[in-house]
Design an enzyme around this catalytic site. Structure first.
Site, PDB file in Angstrom:
ATOM      1  N   THR B 104       0.860  -1.179   0.000  1.00 53.82           N
ATOM      2  CA  THR B 104       0.000   0.000   0.000  1.00 53.82           C
ATOM      3  C   THR B 104       0.894   1.226   0.000  1.00 53.82           C
ATOM      4  O   THR B 104       1.761   1.370   0.856  1.00 53.82           O
ATOM      5  CB  THR B 104      -0.901  -0.018   1.245  1.00 53.82           C
ATOM      6  OG1 THR B 104      -1.708  -1.189   1.205  1.00 53.82           O
ATOM      7  CG2 THR B 104      -1.813   1.200   1.276  1.00 53.82           C
ATOM      8  N   LYS B 180      -7.834   0.718  -2.502  1.00 55.35           N
ATOM      9  CA  LYS B 180      -7.256   0.327  -1.206  1.00 55.35           C
ATOM     10  C   LYS B 180      -7.413   1.460  -0.181  1.00 55.35           C
ATOM     11  O   LYS B 180      -7.739   1.220   0.988  1.00 55.35           O
ATOM     12  CB  LYS B 180      -5.779  -0.028  -1.402  1.00 55.35           C
ATOM     13  CG  LYS B 180      -5.003  -0.332  -0.134  1.00 55.35           C
ATOM     14  CD  LYS B 180      -5.161  -1.751   0.361  1.00 55.35           C
ATOM     15  CE  LYS B 180      -4.431  -1.934   1.689  1.00 55.35           C
ATOM     16  NZ  LYS B 180      -4.386  -3.284   2.169  1.00 55.35           N
ATOM     17  N   LYS B 249       0.010   4.779   8.832  1.00 54.44           N
ATOM     18  CA  LYS B 249       0.533   5.110   7.501  1.00 54.44           C
ATOM     19  C   LYS B 249      -0.616   5.181   6.484  1.00 54.44           C
ATOM     20  O   LYS B 249      -0.718   6.119   5.698  1.00 54.44           O
ATOM     21  CB  LYS B 249       1.547   4.032   7.083  1.00 54.44           C
ATOM     22  CG  LYS B 249       2.264   4.291   5.772  1.00 54.44           C
ATOM     23  CD  LYS B 249       3.112   3.076   5.350  1.00 54.44           C
ATOM     24  CE  LYS B 249       2.215   1.892   4.992  1.00 54.44           C
ATOM     25  NZ  LYS B 249       2.832   0.910   4.082  1.00 54.44           N
TER      26      LYS B 249
END
Lengths: 304, 304
Positions: B104, B180, B249
């Site tokens: 990601t 995502k 994150k």
């Protein structure tokens, strides 16, 4: 005032026979309880009389004919008025009778009402529900009940007519509302973030239906996303499964309960603002999934 | 620099063989692909060599031996360095070869890298995953791939070794990361509100386990609540299923993507602050469910 009758738990009064209360009362009639119903709207009352219920002319009549009085009214003010306004239900109820409050209300109101009823010799069971109109019709509501063990056991057969999952969550009045509040905090946030996510996805150039298909089988899924997401994608906000005003009210109860404890709620309070904005923007009577219209408008998108 | 080899899509390079990358690479070896692996940690490399992979001495070696180069590195900086630092992978790859970025990452980074690779004649497929270590081990990840149709079709057999649900979500680099991001926005919010809800419930005098039991079968449920809620209740934050730093994150990527579009995110930005506070408070390497420790501390509760 007429003489108060003896208590044998077979006579049920039901105040507030709207979208939820009407099918709940109908299931009690079907189960053989002698039900006396009251609502300012005569249409559902007439329906229930056809099913075998009795109609009461006044709230005092309901009280007098209730071993157990169930309320499914719109808000705290109606609840207090139903019980305590001069000539209304509580004064006509016998010691040993029970009031069951089944709408979602302020935990604080419920605690105060329980204290007042206790002084009159009337027990109180706090029993908000989840499951919506579908659950009410099927007699398959989830019921989160708070109250003393013996009151709970007296009421259990009646609750089992209306619900499938009956949880006795605590012995104090307000414990049922407390559990409901926690559930609604999550419902309100899940609904709003579903709207925020689908709107950002659209801005990123993604197709909403594709996002719905992927995320509803991924770690980002919620019950609300699976259930309300399709309405957000189809922009199908009427008829409401549940009106946005109801969640706007519920998140208010969450914030109120937290504020009384000086308990911080970073996410809950941000989401509270969004529901107030959505209601102020005229979305209150649409389906609660219509909060996506507010989010899109805030982002300069949609037909806002 | 050695001569660049011909492309036949049978040779795979794999950079970053940590918790996720190691089982993904092992599944490719098992499926018969000639895999060359690289990681600064020699332990998983040694394991994969035992399974039949080749170990590369340098990233240039990996590039030279890759028809398809897969990266599963920790962050954007490692991804860029892997490909573009002098003497690293991209310069050694042949025109017509493909890079698949599976961690990601920032949508913006991915878009820039795709453009740079294209100038070198190298295709790029953006393919972040969900499903965690369990999904990686089983070869049952969900893979959200963004890239041109022909690149997608070239890579599909390889992706099918590692994943069960392969979604081709768009034709642009960054479309996979965009999906995502949307999923992670929901994951991050659901995890934080689960903590907020359980903490308020505790303050209201309710038992956390009881709340978990009731809400996980009610409208307030989410995949995260069912999955991480039990860890919050048991205060079981090690070993991490997934470290809090990863969600910290990921929500950063969500905010970055929204900011680049001047797109408002009321809930996402509030939740971003909470993850930063949690990381600053030393929870980053614990399970992401440990965000409840921050929420409890903010409310003056727990062992703060």
């Amino acid at each position: 005032m007429a003489e108060k009758p003896e208590i044998n738990l077979s006579k049920i009064g039901f105040v507030g026979v709207g979208v939820m209360g009407r099918p709940m009362a109908a299931n009690l009639v079907k189960a053989g309880y002698a039900c006396t119903v009251f609502d300012i709207n005569s249409v559902p009352v007439k329906y229930l009389v056809e099913q075998g219920a009795k109609s009461a002319a006044t709230l005092e009549d309901v009280g007098r004919n209730s071993d157990i009085l169930i309320t499914m009214v719109v808000n705290d003010a109606q609840f207090i008025a139903t019980l305590f306004e001069p000539g209304n239900a509580a004064a006509a109820m016998a010691p040993g009778s029970v009031v069951i409050g089944m709408s979602t209300m302020s935990r604080n109101t419920v605690q105060e009402v329980a204290t007042r009823l206790k002084e009159m010799g009337i027990d109180y069971l706090d029993a908000p529900v989840s499951g919506g109109e579908v659950g009410a019709l099927a007699g398959e509501l989830s019921i989160m009940a708070g109250g003393p063990d013996e009151v709970m056991e007296k009421c259990r057969p009646v609750l089992e007519v209306m619900g499938k999952n009956i949880y006795h969550v605590g012995t104090a009045a307000g414990d049922g509302q407390a559990v409901k509040i926690i559930n609604q905090l999550m419902v309100c946030v899940h609904n709003a973030v579903a709207a925020e996510a689908l709107t950002l996805g659209t801005k990123l150039g993604l197709d909403k239906q594709m996002l719905l298909d992927i995320i509803s089988t991924s770690a980002g899924n919620s019950w609300i996303f699976s259930n309300r997401g399709p309405r957000m994608v189809k922009e199908e906000f009427t008829p409401p499964k549940s009106a946005l005003n109801i969640l706007a009210k519920d998140i208010g109860f969450v914030i109120d309960a937290a504020n009384r404890l000086n308990h911080p709620l970073v996410i809950g309070s941000a989401v509270h603002q969004l529901y107030k904005m959505a209601a102020a923007d005229g979305l209150g009577l649409l389906d609660d999934s219509s909060i996506i219209k507010l989010i899109e408008k805030q982002a300069g998108m949609g037909d806002g």
